[in-house]
Every structure is written in C-alpha cells, then in structure tokens.
Design a protein around this motif. Sequence first.
Motif, PDB file in Angstrom:
ATOM      1  N   PRO A 230       0.944  -1.227  -0.056  1.00 26.78           N
ATOM      2  CA  PRO A 230      -0.074   0.115   0.028  1.00 26.78           C
ATOM      3  C   PRO A 230       0.661   1.223  -0.003  1.00 26.78           C
ATOM      4  O   PRO A 230       2.062   1.407   0.643  1.00 26.78           O
ATOM      5  CB  PRO A 230      -0.748  -0.173   1.299  1.00 26.78           C
ATOM      6  CG  PRO A 230       0.000  -1.252   2.090  1.00 26.78           C
ATOM      7  CD  PRO A 230       0.637  -1.889   1.260  1.00 26.78           C
ATOM      8  N   ALA A 231       0.351   2.286  -0.530  1.00 24.99           N
ATOM      9  CA  ALA A 231       0.823   3.689  -0.335  1.00 24.99           C
ATOM     10  C   ALA A 231       1.308   3.972   1.101  1.00 24.99           C
ATOM     11  O   ALA A 231       0.601   3.579   2.032  1.00 24.99           O
ATOM     12  CB  ALA A 231      -0.055   4.747  -0.963  1.00 24.99           C
ATOM     13  N   GLY A 232       2.586   4.464   1.229  1.00 26.20           N
ATOM     14  CA  GLY A 232       2.927   4.772   2.436  1.00 26.20           C
ATOM     15  C   GLY A 232       4.438   5.573   2.526  1.00 26.20           C
ATOM     16  O   GLY A 232       4.940   5.659   1.334  1.00 26.20           O
ATOM     17  N   LYS A 233       4.893   5.852   3.590  1.00 27.55           N
ATOM     18  CA  LYS A 233       6.094   6.431   3.744  1.00 27.55           C
ATOM     19  C   LYS A 233       7.183   5.857   4.641  1.00 27.55           C
ATOM     20  O   LYS A 233       6.761   5.077   5.742  1.00 27.55           O
ATOM     21  CB  LYS A 233       5.997   8.035   4.505  1.00 27.55           C
ATOM     22  CG  LYS A 233       7.327   8.862   4.548  1.00 27.55           C
ATOM     23  CD  LYS A 233       6.619  10.119   5.276  1.00 27.55           C
ATOM     24  CE  LYS A 233       8.397  10.903   5.153  1.00 27.55           C
ATOM     25  NZ  LYS A 233       7.819  12.351   5.660  1.00 27.55           N
ATOM     26  N   GLU A 234       8.357   5.543   4.218  1.00 27.95           N
ATOM     27  CA  GLU A 234       9.386   4.748   4.674  1.00 27.95           C
ATOM     28  C   GLU A 234       8.930   3.537   5.406  1.00 27.95           C
ATOM     29  O   GLU A 234       8.945   3.165   6.257  1.00 27.95           O
ATOM     30  CB  GLU A 234      10.249   5.430   5.712  1.00 27.95           C
ATOM     31  CG  GLU A 234      10.849   6.874   5.182  1.00 27.95           C
ATOM     32  CD  GLU A 234      11.398   7.677   6.310  1.00 27.95           C
ATOM     33  OE1 GLU A 234      11.561   7.228   7.421  1.00 27.95           O
ATOM     34  OE2 GLU A 234      12.099   8.705   5.891  1.00 27.95           O
ATOM     35  N   GLN A 235       8.264   2.705   4.240  1.00 31.42           N
ATOM     36  CA  GLN A 235       7.828   1.274   4.657  1.00 31.42           C
ATOM     37  C   GLN A 235       9.196   0.336   4.433  1.00 31.42           C
ATOM     38  O   GLN A 235       9.754   0.340   3.243  1.00 31.42           O
ATOM     39  CB  GLN A 235       6.925   0.957   3.919  1.00 31.42           C
ATOM     40  CG  GLN A 235       5.487   1.750   4.029  1.00 31.42           C
ATOM     41  CD  GLN A 235       4.371   1.300   3.248  1.00 31.42           C
ATOM     42  OE1 GLN A 235       3.560   0.664   3.761  1.00 31.42           O
ATOM     43  NE2 GLN A 235       4.346   1.570   2.027  1.00 31.42           N
ATOM     44  N   ARG A 236       9.497  -0.601   5.350  1.00 29.35           N
ATOM     45  CA  ARG A 236      10.291  -1.578   5.281  1.00 29.35           C
ATOM     46  C   ARG A 236      10.098  -2.502   4.103  1.00 29.35           C
ATOM     47  O   ARG A 236       9.203  -3.331   4.402  1.00 29.35           O
ATOM     48  CB  ARG A 236      10.680  -1.992   6.606  1.00 29.35           C
ATOM     49  CG  ARG A 236      11.979  -3.067   6.459  1.00 29.35           C
ATOM     50  CD  ARG A 236      12.262  -3.306   7.806  1.00 29.35           C
ATOM     51  NE  ARG A 236      13.661  -3.930   7.979  1.00 29.35           N
ATOM     52  CZ  ARG A 236      14.542  -4.108   9.242  1.00 29.35           C
ATOM     53  NH1 ARG A 236      13.980  -3.433  10.305  1.00 29.35           N
ATOM     54  NH2 ARG A 236      15.615  -4.930   9.345  1.00 29.35           N
ATOM     55  N   ILE A 237      10.843  -2.707   3.125  1.00 29.07           N
ATOM     56  CA  ILE A 237      10.506  -3.563   2.014  1.00 29.07           C
ATOM     57  C   ILE A 237      11.466  -4.873   1.692  1.00 29.07           C
ATOM     58  O   ILE A 237      11.199  -5.743   0.944  1.00 29.07           O
ATOM     59  CB  ILE A 237      10.257  -2.807   0.532  1.00 29.07           C
ATOM     60  CG1 ILE A 237      11.405  -2.112   0.285  1.00 29.07           C
ATOM     61  CG2 ILE A 237       9.026  -1.971   0.738  1.00 29.07           C
ATOM     62  CD1 ILE A 237      11.457  -1.586  -1.289  1.00 29.07           C
ATOM     63  N   ALA A 238      12.646  -4.755   2.209  1.00 27.89           N
ATOM     64  CA  ALA A 238      13.690  -5.636   2.251  1.00 27.89           C
ATOM     65  C   ALA A 238      14.743  -5.490   3.275  1.00 27.89           C
ATOM     66  O   ALA A 238      14.717  -4.379   3.738  1.00 27.89           O
ATOM     67  CB  ALA A 238      14.087  -5.707   0.921  1.00 27.89           C
ATOM     68  N   ASN A 239      15.526  -6.545   3.195  1.00 25.41           N
ATOM     69  CA  ASN A 239      16.484  -6.532   4.297  1.00 25.41           C
ATOM     70  C   ASN A 239      18.112  -6.847   3.326  1.00 25.41           C
ATOM     71  O   ASN A 239      17.997  -8.139   2.946  1.00 25.41           O
ATOM     72  CB  ASN A 239      16.678  -7.154   5.412  1.00 25.41           C
ATOM     73  CG  ASN A 239      15.353  -7.042   6.199  1.00 25.41           C
ATOM     74  OD1 ASN A 239      15.387  -5.876   6.704  1.00 25.41           O
ATOM     75  ND2 ASN A 239      14.533  -7.885   6.353  1.00 25.41           N
ATOM     76  N   LEU A 240      19.118  -6.103   3.318  1.00 25.59           N
ATOM     77  CA  LEU A 240      20.191  -6.248   2.775  1.00 25.59           C
ATOM     78  C   LEU A 240      20.967  -7.042   4.108  1.00 25.59           C
ATOM     79  O   LEU A 240      21.304  -6.293   5.029  1.00 25.59           O
ATOM     80  CB  LEU A 240      21.031  -5.254   2.366  1.00 25.59           C
ATOM     81  CG  LEU A 240      20.313  -4.248   1.455  1.00 25.59           C
ATOM     82  CD1 LEU A 240      21.187  -2.964   1.059  1.00 25.59           C
ATOM     83  CD2 LEU A 240      20.072  -4.946   0.338  1.00 25.59           C
ATOM     84  N   VAL A 241      21.700  -8.190   3.912  1.00 24.88           N
ATOM     85  CA  VAL A 241      22.392  -8.854   4.899  1.00 24.88           C
ATOM     86  C   VAL A 241      23.889  -9.165   4.568  1.00 24.88           C
ATOM     87  O   VAL A 241      24.077  -9.746   3.368  1.00 24.88           O
ATOM     88  CB  VAL A 241      21.747 -10.032   5.242  1.00 24.88           C
ATOM     89  CG1 VAL A 241      22.450 -10.815   6.606  1.00 24.88           C
ATOM     90  CG2 VAL A 241      20.073  -9.893   5.623  1.00 24.88           C
ATOM     91  N   TYR A 242      24.824  -8.436   5.350  1.00 25.08           N
ATOM     92  CA  TYR A 242      26.062  -8.650   5.017  1.00 25.08           C
ATOM     93  C   TYR A 242      26.909  -9.195   6.062  1.00 25.08           C
ATOM     94  O   TYR A 242      26.640  -9.126   7.340  1.00 25.08           O
ATOM     95  CB  TYR A 242      26.899  -7.206   5.216  1.00 25.08           C
ATOM     96  CG  TYR A 242      25.948  -6.242   4.129  1.00 25.08           C
ATOM     97  CD1 TYR A 242      26.750  -6.208   2.624  1.00 25.08           C
ATOM     98  CD2 TYR A 242      25.173  -5.526   4.174  1.00 25.08           C
ATOM     99  CE1 TYR A 242      26.344  -5.586   1.612  1.00 25.08           C
ATOM    100  CE2 TYR A 242      24.494  -4.758   3.218  1.00 25.08           C
ATOM    101  CZ  TYR A 242      25.191  -4.668   1.785  1.00 25.08           C
ATOM    102  OH  TYR A 242      24.670  -3.869   0.695  1.00 25.08           O
ATOM    103  N   ASP A 243      27.890 -10.096   5.625  1.00 22.05           N
ATOM    104  CA  ASP A 243      28.909 -10.588   6.749  1.00 22.05           C
ATOM    105  C   ASP A 243      29.973  -9.802   6.374  1.00 22.05           C
ATOM    106  O   ASP A 243      30.734  -9.626   5.456  1.00 22.05           O
ATOM    107  CB  ASP A 243      29.332 -12.213   6.277  1.00 22.05           C
ATOM    108  CG  ASP A 243      28.124 -13.105   6.475  1.00 22.05           C
ATOM    109  OD1 ASP A 243      27.186 -13.017   7.282  1.00 22.05           O
ATOM    110  OD2 ASP A 243      28.385 -14.049   5.996  1.00 22.05           O
ATOM    111  N   LEU A 244      30.305  -8.802   7.538  1.00 25.54           N
ATOM    112  CA  LEU A 244      31.330  -8.090   7.619  1.00 25.54           C
ATOM    113  C   LEU A 244      32.827  -8.570   7.840  1.00 25.54           C
ATOM    114  O   LEU A 244      33.005  -9.561   8.520  1.00 25.54           O
ATOM    115  CB  LEU A 244      31.459  -6.861   8.571  1.00 25.54           C
ATOM    116  CG  LEU A 244      29.892  -6.013   8.420  1.00 25.54           C
ATOM    117  CD1 LEU A 244      29.819  -4.890   9.436  1.00 25.54           C
ATOM    118  CD2 LEU A 244      29.869  -5.279   6.867  1.00 25.54           C
ATOM    119  N   LEU A 245      33.829  -8.174   7.150  1.00 18.92           N
ATOM    120  CA  LEU A 245      35.255  -8.759   7.345  1.00 18.92           C
ATOM    121  C   LEU A 245      35.899  -7.971   8.224  1.00 18.92           C
ATOM    122  O   LEU A 245      35.839  -6.713   8.555  1.00 18.92           O
ATOM    123  CB  LEU A 245      35.848  -8.830   5.663  1.00 18.92           C
ATOM    124  CG  LEU A 245      35.061  -9.752   4.626  1.00 18.92           C
ATOM    125  CD1 LEU A 245      35.742  -9.590   3.476  1.00 18.92           C
ATOM    126  CD2 LEU A 245      34.785 -11.246   5.387  1.00 18.92           C
TER     127      LEU A 245
END
Length: 381
Positions: A230-245
């Motif tokens: 739906p229309a909205g503001k700053e809705q969380r649509i995905a997550n980037l998942v990183y393994d930091l080195l």
Amino acid sequence: MRTIVLAGVLLVIGVPVLDAAVVTPIQSECLPEPPSTEGALNVTVEGCVLRMTHTSVHINCCLAYEPRVDINGFDITIVEIDNGPPCDCVCWFDLGLTIEGLPPGTYTVAVAPFPGTDKMTFTVEVPACEDFVIMAPEVWAYMGTPGVVVPVFATNAAPIQGFSFGVTFNLLHARMAGIDLRDTITERVGAEFVALAINNGETSPVIDTGWATFAVVLDAEPPFEGQTIPAGKEQRIANLVYDLLIPSGGAARSMAVPFVDGLGDPPVLVVYAVKGLDVRPVKQNGIIQLMWPPLFIRGDANDNGDMTIADPIYLLSYLFAQGPVPPCMDAADANDDGALDLSDAIKILAYLFRQGVIPPPSPPGPPGIDPTPDKLDCARG
C-alpha cells in the motif's frame, strides 16, 4: 560525456504549472567503435525526472544535438534535430534528454527520431519528486560481524505491484549473505515471486566490488487477487544482509550501500511497478560505519581484566539469579560456542583449577578481538 543544459526550452506550454520544466539534452562524444546494436530508443522515469535515451545512433560526426520538445498538458512530443554543420564522416553517439519539473501524472511521449528510425510512443507515470523514494539508512557495526542487516525502505504515493533494485559493495569489507523479507511490509502482504542474484566477486568486472540484485512481484500466481504494497512513507520492503570482514591493517572505515542500475545479466533496474508502469524512485543511498571490534579476554565474565573465581560466580548469577548482564557477552562465552549457558561457567572453573584451555583471546591475555565472530557482542556501556 558532454552535457548541454537548456533551461526552459519548451516550445508549447499546455498549462501554467509547466513553466518550471527544464529540458536537458545529452550528447556523448563520438564512440570509439561500432556498438553491437544500433539505435535503441527508450523513455523512462527516474524519481520525478522523465528521461529519453537513444543509444548508438549512427550519424554525422559534427552533430549538434538540439531536440525540440513540445509539451501540451500530459502529451509530450520530442523531435530529434541535428543543427551541426555537414561533415565528411559519421560517428556513433549516445543521445538523450531529461525533463525536470513536470507535474505528476500519466504522460504520453511521442518521439520522432532522426530520419531512418520509426516514430515511437511511450506511456509513463511521472510522480511528484517526493512521492517515490528508495532509501537505506546509516548503520553502525563492528568489522568481522556476520549477519549485519541494512533495511531498505520505500516511500510510495501509490500502491506498488512489485519492485527491483541492485546494490554494490566493497569486497575488502564485506560479503553479501543474502537479501530477505523478514519483518517487512513485503512479507506481510505476501510476495509470490522473488528473485535474488549475488556476486561476491566471482565474476565481478570491477576489482574489489561485489553486487547483488533483488526483484519482487506481489501478485504473480492465480487467482491474481491484486495484492500490492500500500501507499506509505518509509515502509520496510527488504533487508540487505552482510557478513562484515576484518581487513588487514588500516583504520576503521565506512562502506557505501548504493542503489545501482544495470547490474546482472540481463541488467536489473531500480524500479517500482505502479499500475503496470515503471516508476524510477529517487535513490537515497545508505552507509555502514565500520568500527574495530572491541578487545577482551575470553572467560573474563565480569570484564575487570583478571581471571578469578569471581568470573564463574558472576556468570552463574546472570544465568540463574537475575544478576547483572555481563559487560562483554563475548568475554563471558568461555567455550566460544556463540551462547551463554552453564557450560561456560564450567569452562572457566576448569581453566582456573583443572588446567583447562580457553579459546582465543585466551587468558591471561593480552586482550584481543574475537577470531570467530558470532551474534554475541561486546557492547560495553
């Protein structure tokens, strides 16, 4: 690239609000070699900017690209014109233009290319500039930490039927572990098609740069019930998942999280699907601020720098008597299994009184970083 800016080159103005529209013709230098394909023409919208591209055009090498743009309400006509002198040579050029300042709405764009190319008509949706945004925030994390999540947020003035995006990242600092939909509006609505591609340097054309692409269609299977975000503001649509080195040497740095068009094969664009049309959201890139991991001695549960009988007592109090949380959970994880339980207190007692061995950074010291990163942290204070 050579860019010519012509503010207000609008020959027909249909409504007064269009007075602010700005046309920017774009002309490349002569391309060094013939392209594999000739004359690809397209009209898209990026953010709130309408963009026409005409790639690999074979024409007079003294080209002076000055297209005429007529705007009449929500009808736009673009006529490609060469005002350069005749020359005894030909070149390949990438051409185009942008139109900024259009009011939101559905536009019909008719493009009359140079002679020899058929006229084409496109229908595009132009949002208000603030209406469609894709954004990643600033995230702070310790280098060497697995599973660091950077959320992706969407601002959308109309329901989204699907979306796609690409990101790049520095292989000196991270590997992409995945892109998921946990705790997102996308998960709640129910995505029926999800496509993920990750390149952690296996075939990356740019040294030290990895990339990932992600695409979602909300309603892709029968009975086609029309679910959307739906229309909205700053809705969380995905997550980037990183393994930091943990890079060798150097000070702590930051790693950009940019949204990038054209990654993968076939290329994936940063796009929202709205009413079956492409909407190119404004990109607000994220960043991961990288910190050096804290130093600790494993088994030093009370984090006072010494290994004594007080350490297993402190840990047992936390586990079974509602005692204070260990200042450095990593230090209290004496057997380095990524969890705090009775076995850690036994491990400390074995070290103190039975010549047992504790994994690095081992007592009595010096303090060191965790060589086996896990979800336990050392967030003192």
